[in-house]
Design a protein around this motif. Structure first.
Motif, PDB file in Angstrom:
ATOM      1  N   ARG A 125      -2.991   1.832  -0.399  1.00 50.99           N
ATOM      2  CA  ARG A 125      -2.704   0.638  -1.194  1.00 50.99           C
ATOM      3  C   ARG A 125      -1.240   0.614  -1.618  1.00 50.99           C
ATOM      4  NH1 ARG A 125      -6.772   0.851  -4.710  1.00 50.99           N
ATOM      5  NH2 ARG A 125      -5.733   2.381  -5.976  1.00 50.99           N
ATOM      6  N   PHE A 128       0.947  -0.234   1.343  1.00 54.87           N
ATOM      7  CA  PHE A 128       0.747  -1.651   1.668  1.00 54.87           C
ATOM      8  C   PHE A 128       1.511  -2.549   0.695  1.00 54.87           C
ATOM      9  CE2 PHE A 128      -1.837  -5.569   1.335  1.00 54.87           C
ATOM     10  CZ  PHE A 128      -1.750  -6.007   2.641  1.00 54.87           C
ATOM     11  N   LEU A 129       1.397  -2.258  -0.605  1.00 52.40           N
ATOM     12  CA  LEU A 129       2.079  -3.080  -1.604  1.00 52.40           C
ATOM     13  C   LEU A 129       3.593  -2.949  -1.526  1.00 52.40           C
ATOM     14  CD1 LEU A 129      -0.317  -2.614  -4.653  1.00 52.40           C
ATOM     15  CD2 LEU A 129      -0.063  -4.637  -3.196  1.00 52.40           C
ATOM     16  N   SER A 131       5.266  -2.447   1.128  1.00 50.98           N
ATOM     17  CA  SER A 131       5.657  -3.229   2.296  1.00 50.98           C
ATOM     18  C   SER A 131       5.561  -4.730   2.025  1.00 50.98           C
ATOM     19  CB  SER A 131       4.770  -2.860   3.483  1.00 50.98           C
ATOM     20  OG  SER A 131       4.956  -3.752   4.544  1.00 50.98           O
ATOM     21  N   GLN A 132       4.419  -5.152   1.512  1.00 50.49           N
ATOM     22  CA  GLN A 132       4.148  -6.581   1.392  1.00 50.49           C
ATOM     23  C   GLN A 132       4.807  -7.242   0.186  1.00 50.49           C
ATOM     24  OE1 GLN A 132       2.442  -8.228   3.960  1.00 50.49           O
ATOM     25  NE2 GLN A 132       2.860  -6.209   4.812  1.00 50.49           N
ATOM     26  N   LEU A 133       4.880  -6.543  -0.935  1.00 52.19           N
ATOM     27  CA  LEU A 133       5.449  -7.158  -2.140  1.00 52.19           C
ATOM     28  C   LEU A 133       6.930  -6.860  -2.328  1.00 52.19           C
ATOM     29  CD1 LEU A 133       2.577  -6.632  -4.742  1.00 52.19           C
ATOM     30  CD2 LEU A 133       3.044  -8.622  -3.307  1.00 52.19           C
ATOM     31  N   GLY A 135       8.910  -5.612   0.214  1.00 53.50           N
ATOM     32  CA  GLY A 135       9.638  -5.799   1.470  1.00 53.50           C
ATOM     33  C   GLY A 135      10.317  -4.552   1.996  1.00 53.50           C
ATOM     34  N   TYR A 138       9.275   0.714   6.745  1.00 53.71           N
ATOM     35  CA  TYR A 138       8.417   1.903   6.822  1.00 53.71           C
ATOM     36  C   TYR A 138       9.213   3.160   6.474  1.00 53.71           C
ATOM     37  CZ  TYR A 138       4.591  -0.674   9.095  1.00 53.71           C
ATOM     38  OH  TYR A 138       3.562  -1.529   9.385  1.00 53.71           O
ATOM     39  N   MET A 156      -0.427   1.697   7.072  1.00 49.79           N
ATOM     40  CA  MET A 156      -0.385   0.241   7.225  1.00 49.79           C
ATOM     41  C   MET A 156      -1.472  -0.238   8.190  1.00 49.79           C
ATOM     42  SD  MET A 156       1.756  -0.920   5.125  1.00 49.79           S
ATOM     43  CE  MET A 156       1.859  -2.598   5.723  1.00 49.79           C
ATOM     44  N   LEU A 160      -4.230  -2.871   6.985  1.00 51.55           N
ATOM     45  CA  LEU A 160      -4.407  -4.143   7.690  1.00 51.55           C
ATOM     46  C   LEU A 160      -5.800  -4.262   8.286  1.00 51.55           C
ATOM     47  CD1 LEU A 160      -0.887  -4.453   9.323  1.00 51.55           C
ATOM     48  CD2 LEU A 160      -1.796  -5.771   7.400  1.00 51.55           C
ATOM     49  N   CYS A 163      -8.102  -5.123   5.413  1.00 50.17           N
ATOM     50  CA  CYS A 163      -7.960  -6.540   5.059  1.00 50.17           C
ATOM     51  C   CYS A 163      -8.645  -7.435   6.084  1.00 50.17           C
ATOM     52  CB  CYS A 163      -6.496  -6.924   4.930  1.00 50.17           C
ATOM     53  SG  CYS A 163      -5.655  -6.159   3.546  1.00 50.17           S
TER      54      CYS A 163
END
Length: 168
Positions: A125, A128-129, A131-133, A135, A138, A156, A160, A163
């Protein structure tokens, strides 16, 4: 109860009749609200029914309590999320406040995202956060988490896939 009821139906009826009152009382102590306790007690029995298997009759209160504890945790997490969301809305200038319909849609989306994230391992988590929130790449995530770039890639993929499997 009808004579044609299956053994599972009979067992569920007995489980409900024998333990519903206890479960409501137990939940009332946890929540401080009889109405919420009654709702979560019903949700507990719905979960038991949806499993479509014989409930653990050796320790029915422990079985029901375990299910109810998860529902209580979800209830409090949802309440915290709603409170945070309402605090953010209260801080917005009047012209930017979304309509009640939009607020309901946004809250529903937030709750769905929260449930999805809750099903991930904490490290997955977090990657993921990041990366996604935030930016982060890796490589940046790997440095921050103290793992290899390949491990981040695996995290990741796991996130994914999680999700994707939960998407409607």
């Amino acid at each position: 109860m009808a004579a044609a009821d299956s053994p599972l139906q009979q067992q569920m009826h007995t489980l409900y009749a024998d333990h519903h009152g206890w479960l409501c009382g137990w939940l009332r102590k946890k929540l401080g609200c009889g109405h919420q306790a009654a709702d979560l007690a019903q949700d507990t029995f719905v979960r038991v029914l949806l499993k479509r298997e014989s409930p653990d009759v050796r320790a029915p209160r422990a079985y029901l309590g375990t299910i109810a504890k998860g529902l209580v945790a979800d209830f409090f997490r949802r309440q915290d999320l709603e409170r945070s969301y309402l605090d953010v809305l209260a801080s917005l200038p009047e012209p930017e406040v979304p309509s009640p319909e939009t607020r309901a849609i946004l809250l529903e989306a937030l709750l769905a995202i929260d449930a999805m994230l809750d099903g991930m391992k904490p490290i997955v988590r977090q990657a993921f956060l990041l990366s996604q929130l935030e930016g982060l790449t890796y490589e940046q995530i790997a440095q921050q988490l103290g793992v290899t770039k390949r491990t981040v890639s695996n995290y990741m993929c796991t996130a994914l896939e999680h999700c994707y499997l939960l998407a409607p």
